[in-house]
Design a protein around this motif. Structure first.
Motif, PDB file in Angstrom:
ATOM      1  N   ALA A  86     -25.084  82.142 -16.283  1.00 27.38           N
ATOM      2  CA  ALA A  86     -24.020  81.247 -16.754  1.00 27.38           C
ATOM      3  C   ALA A  86     -22.812  81.259 -15.828  1.00 27.38           C
ATOM      4  CB  ALA A  86     -23.587  81.647 -18.166  1.00 27.38           C
ATOM      5  N   ARG A  87     -22.803  82.183 -14.855  1.00 22.73           N
ATOM      6  CA  ARG A  87     -21.687  82.264 -13.905  1.00 22.73           C
ATOM      7  C   ARG A  87     -22.150  81.882 -12.510  1.00 22.73           C
ATOM      8  NH1 ARG A  87     -17.186  86.788 -14.850  1.00 22.73           N
ATOM      9  NH2 ARG A  87     -16.651  86.245 -16.981  1.00 22.73           N
ATOM     10  N   PRO A  88     -21.250  81.402 -11.674  1.00 23.05           N
ATOM     11  CA  PRO A  88     -21.635  81.048 -10.296  1.00 23.05           C
ATOM     12  C   PRO A  88     -22.111  82.268  -9.527  1.00 23.05           C
ATOM     13  CG  PRO A  88     -19.461  80.157 -10.867  1.00 23.05           C
ATOM     14  CD  PRO A  88     -19.842  81.099 -11.960  1.00 23.05           C
ATOM     15  N   ALA A  89     -22.981  82.038  -8.545  1.00 20.84           N
ATOM     16  CA  ALA A  89     -23.492  83.135  -7.723  1.00 20.84           C
ATOM     17  C   ALA A  89     -22.335  83.843  -7.019  1.00 20.84           C
ATOM     18  CB  ALA A  89     -24.497  82.600  -6.706  1.00 20.84           C
ATOM     19  N   GLY A  90     -22.455  85.161  -6.927  1.00 18.60           N
ATOM     20  CA  GLY A  90     -21.408  85.937  -6.279  1.00 18.60           C
ATOM     21  C   GLY A  90     -21.058  87.171  -7.086  1.00 18.60           C
ATOM     22  N   PRO A  91     -19.917  87.782  -6.804  1.00 16.03           N
ATOM     23  CA  PRO A  91     -19.517  89.006  -7.514  1.00 16.03           C
ATOM     24  C   PRO A  91     -19.386  88.805  -9.016  1.00 16.03           C
ATOM     25  CG  PRO A  91     -18.166  88.668  -5.552  1.00 16.03           C
ATOM     26  CD  PRO A  91     -18.972  87.428  -5.729  1.00 16.03           C
ATOM     27  N   GLY A  92     -18.923  87.618  -9.449  1.00 11.25           N
ATOM     28  CA  GLY A  92     -18.777  87.370 -10.879  1.00 11.25           C
ATOM     29  C   GLY A  92     -20.106  87.419 -11.608  1.00 11.25           C
ATOM     30  N   ARG A  93     -21.151  86.854 -11.019  1.00 14.84           N
ATOM     31  CA  ARG A  93     -22.478  86.900 -11.635  1.00 14.84           C
ATOM     32  C   ARG A  93     -23.010  88.319 -11.674  1.00 14.84           C
ATOM     33  NH1 ARG A  93     -27.191  82.882  -9.673  1.00 14.84           N
ATOM     34  NH2 ARG A  93     -25.853  81.460 -10.857  1.00 14.84           N
ATOM     35  N   ARG A  94     -22.791  89.068 -10.594  1.00 17.26           N
ATOM     36  CA  ARG A  94     -23.274  90.457 -10.553  1.00 17.26           C
ATOM     37  C   ARG A  94     -22.575  91.299 -11.622  1.00 17.26           C
ATOM     38  NH1 ARG A  94     -23.093  92.656  -4.737  1.00 17.26           N
ATOM     39  NH2 ARG A  94     -24.716  91.057  -4.637  1.00 17.26           N
ATOM     40  N   TRP A  95     -21.258  91.116 -11.737  1.00 15.10           N
ATOM     41  CA  TRP A  95     -20.515  91.874 -12.748  1.00 15.10           C
ATOM     42  C   TRP A  95     -20.984  91.504 -14.149  1.00 15.10           C
ATOM     43  CZ3 TRP A  95     -17.233  90.648 -16.786  1.00 15.10           C
ATOM     44  CH2 TRP A  95     -16.468  91.691 -17.291  1.00 15.10           C
ATOM     45  N   ALA A  96     -21.240  90.223 -14.384  1.00 16.47           N
ATOM     46  CA  ALA A  96     -21.686  89.778 -15.702  1.00 16.47           C
ATOM     47  C   ALA A  96     -23.034  90.386 -16.046  1.00 16.47           C
ATOM     48  CB  ALA A  96     -21.767  88.249 -15.739  1.00 16.47           C
ATOM     49  N   PHE A  97     -23.938  90.422 -15.085  1.00 14.34           N
ATOM     50  CA  PHE A  97     -25.263  90.988 -15.360  1.00 14.34           C
ATOM     51  C   PHE A  97     -25.176  92.469 -15.698  1.00 14.34           C
ATOM     52  CE2 PHE A  97     -28.898  93.439 -13.911  1.00 14.34           C
ATOM     53  CZ  PHE A  97     -29.906  92.884 -14.688  1.00 14.34           C
ATOM     54  N   TRP A  98     -24.460  93.220 -14.876  1.00 14.43           N
ATOM     55  CA  TRP A  98     -24.417  94.668 -15.103  1.00 14.43           C
ATOM     56  C   TRP A  98     -23.664  95.019 -16.383  1.00 14.43           C
ATOM     57  CZ3 TRP A  98     -27.563  97.951 -12.998  1.00 14.43           C
ATOM     58  CH2 TRP A  98     -28.146  97.649 -11.768  1.00 14.43           C
ATOM     59  N   LEU A  99     -22.624  94.285 -16.693  1.00 12.55           N
ATOM     60  CA  LEU A  99     -21.895  94.544 -17.935  1.00 12.55           C
ATOM     61  C   LEU A  99     -22.773  94.251 -19.144  1.00 12.55           C
ATOM     62  CD1 LEU A  99     -19.209  95.207 -19.393  1.00 12.55           C
ATOM     63  CD2 LEU A  99     -18.728  92.754 -19.361  1.00 12.55           C
ATOM     64  N   ALA A 100     -23.373  93.052 -19.164  1.00 12.49           N
ATOM     65  CA  ALA A 100     -24.215  92.684 -20.301  1.00 12.49           C
ATOM     66  C   ALA A 100     -25.434  93.580 -20.387  1.00 12.49           C
ATOM     67  CB  ALA A 100     -24.641  91.220 -20.176  1.00 12.49           C
ATOM     68  N   GLY A 101     -26.071  93.838 -19.254  1.00  9.87           N
ATOM     69  CA  GLY A 101     -27.274  94.671 -19.271  1.00  9.87           C
ATOM     70  C   GLY A 101     -27.003  96.074 -19.776  1.00  9.87           C
ATOM     71  N   THR A 102     -25.908  96.686 -19.323  1.00  7.51           N
ATOM     72  CA  THR A 102     -25.592  98.062 -19.733  1.00  7.51           C
ATOM     73  C   THR A 102     -25.216  98.133 -21.215  1.00  7.51           C
ATOM     74  OG1 THR A 102     -24.807  98.548 -17.490  1.00  7.51           O
ATOM     75  CG2 THR A 102     -24.119 100.040 -19.253  1.00  7.51           C
ATOM     76  N   LEU A 103     -24.329  97.229 -21.656  1.00  4.90           N
ATOM     77  CA  LEU A 103     -23.879  97.276 -23.052  1.00  4.90           C
ATOM     78  C   LEU A 103     -25.021  96.976 -24.027  1.00  4.90           C
ATOM     79  CD1 LEU A 103     -20.341  95.613 -22.860  1.00  4.90           C
ATOM     80  CD2 LEU A 103     -20.935  98.055 -22.932  1.00  4.90           C
ATOM     81  N   LEU A 104     -25.890  96.016 -23.683  1.00  9.00           N
ATOM     82  CA  LEU A 104     -26.998  95.686 -24.580  1.00  9.00           C
ATOM     83  C   LEU A 104     -28.043  96.793 -24.603  1.00  9.00           C
ATOM     84  CD1 LEU A 104     -27.419  91.876 -23.828  1.00  9.00           C
ATOM     85  CD2 LEU A 104     -26.267  92.960 -25.760  1.00  9.00           C
ATOM     86  N   PHE A 105     -28.248  97.459 -23.480  1.00  8.39           N
ATOM     87  CA  PHE A 105     -29.154  98.617 -23.451  1.00  8.39           C
ATOM     88  C   PHE A 105     -28.640  99.724 -24.374  1.00  8.39           C
ATOM     89  CE2 PHE A 105     -30.195 102.773 -21.612  1.00  8.39           C
ATOM     90  CZ  PHE A 105     -31.594 102.734 -21.630  1.00  8.39           C
ATOM     91  N   LEU A 106     -27.340 100.001 -24.285  1.00  7.28           N
ATOM     92  CA  LEU A 106     -26.747 101.024 -25.162  1.00  7.28           C
ATOM     93  C   LEU A 106     -26.839 100.610 -26.629  1.00  7.28           C
ATOM     94  CD1 LEU A 106     -23.576 101.956 -23.058  1.00  7.28           C
ATOM     95  CD2 LEU A 106     -25.697 103.280 -23.310  1.00  7.28           C
ATOM     96  N   ALA A 107     -26.589  99.321 -26.903  1.00  7.41           N
ATOM     97  CA  ALA A 107     -26.644  98.855 -28.287  1.00  7.41           C
ATOM     98  C   ALA A 107     -28.041  99.008 -28.866  1.00  7.41           C
ATOM     99  CB  ALA A 107     -26.202  97.387 -28.351  1.00  7.41           C
TER     100      ALA A 107
END
Length: 256
Positions: free
Chosen positions: A118-139
């Motif tokens: 949902a975010r443009p390619a670049g650092p913003g997309r990478r940050w979004a993936f790692w944030l969502a992936g980590t928090l959802l894994f913990l949840a």
């Protein structure tokens, strides 16, 4: 610009938290169901940490309880085959190092992929993936632990309507991408195939069949290329420079 970026981050954190809350409840249901089916506590917790496959875990527990462990492995592999195109789409997002790709592949889910794309390619997309992936894994793992402790008290998440939280969240995340015409065609073609195949195919396979919707832009592109070609030349476009040469000849004829 920085204020807008922070606003987007806050919105994303809110969306991840909403889906994470539903994931905790569904994970608790999994933990309770797995223990009730006779799976040891350690195996239930280890499955959520090492496998982390959501629907495939529910299916695997059911098949193992029915005495078909091999079928559980094969069904899980088939159900999660959709992660192959996810990996292709996020190959540049996970990071250049091998450990980043391995860990990112483990954290890759439908929801984390949707948040990233949902975010443009670049650092913003990478940050979004790692944030969502980590928090959802913990949840998911927190939910599994709660389910193991609570036993059968959680019940079926479908009775609370939580089974609809994931598709609703994904739909909301993907809506901005549907502004592109080709993306819209792919989504509609894939959704139509999945709906038609759902009454016929086992669970998980209609989602894989929906990937055939990716053929729609290719078919349209070939038709467009054929329509733009010269009909007198079998639909093939004129060679480069042919038009200029024709203009020169016509100019010479006119001067004569």
């Amino acid at each position: 610009m920085r204020t807008a970026y922070r606003t987007g981050d806050a919105t994303m954190l809110r969306d991840v938290a909403a889906i994470g809350a539903a994931m905790i409840a569904v994970g608790a249901s999994f933990g309770a169901m797995a223990v009730a089916a006779g799976l040891p506590v350690w195996a239930t917790l280890a499955m959520s940490v090492l496998v982390y496959a959501g629907g495939a875990q529910f299916m695997a527990v059911g098949l193992v309880a029915a005495g078909s462990p091999l079928a559980a492995v094969l069904a899980g592999l088939l159900l999660n085959a959709r992660h192959l195109p996810f990996g292709l789409a996020l190959s540049a997002t996970l990071g250049p190092r091998r450990w980043q790709r391995l860990l990112g592949s483990h954290l890759m889910t439908d929801e984390a992929t949707a948040f990233a794309l949902a975010r443009p390619a670049g650092p913003g997309r990478r940050w979004a993936f790692w944030l969502a992936g980590t928090l959802l894994f913990l949840a998911w793992n927190v939910g599994t632990g709660l389910g193991v402790l609570a036993g059968g008290a959680v019940g079926d998440p479908a009775a609370l309507g939580l089974d609809a939280a994931f598709p609703a969240g994904l739909a909301a995340l993907l809506l901005p991408s549907l502004g592109d015409r080709d993306t819209r065609r792919v989504a509609l073609a894939g959704a139509g195939l999945a709906v038609l195949a759902t009454p016929v195919l086992p669970a998980g396979l209609p989602v894989l069949l929906a990937l055939a919707g990716l053929v729609a832009p290719a078919v349209r592109g070939r038709r467009r290329a054929g329509a733009e070609g010269d009909p007198a030349d079998g639909g093939r476009p004129a060679p480069a420079g042919a038009e200029e040469a024709g203009n020169v000849v016509r100019t010479g004829e006119a001067s004569c």
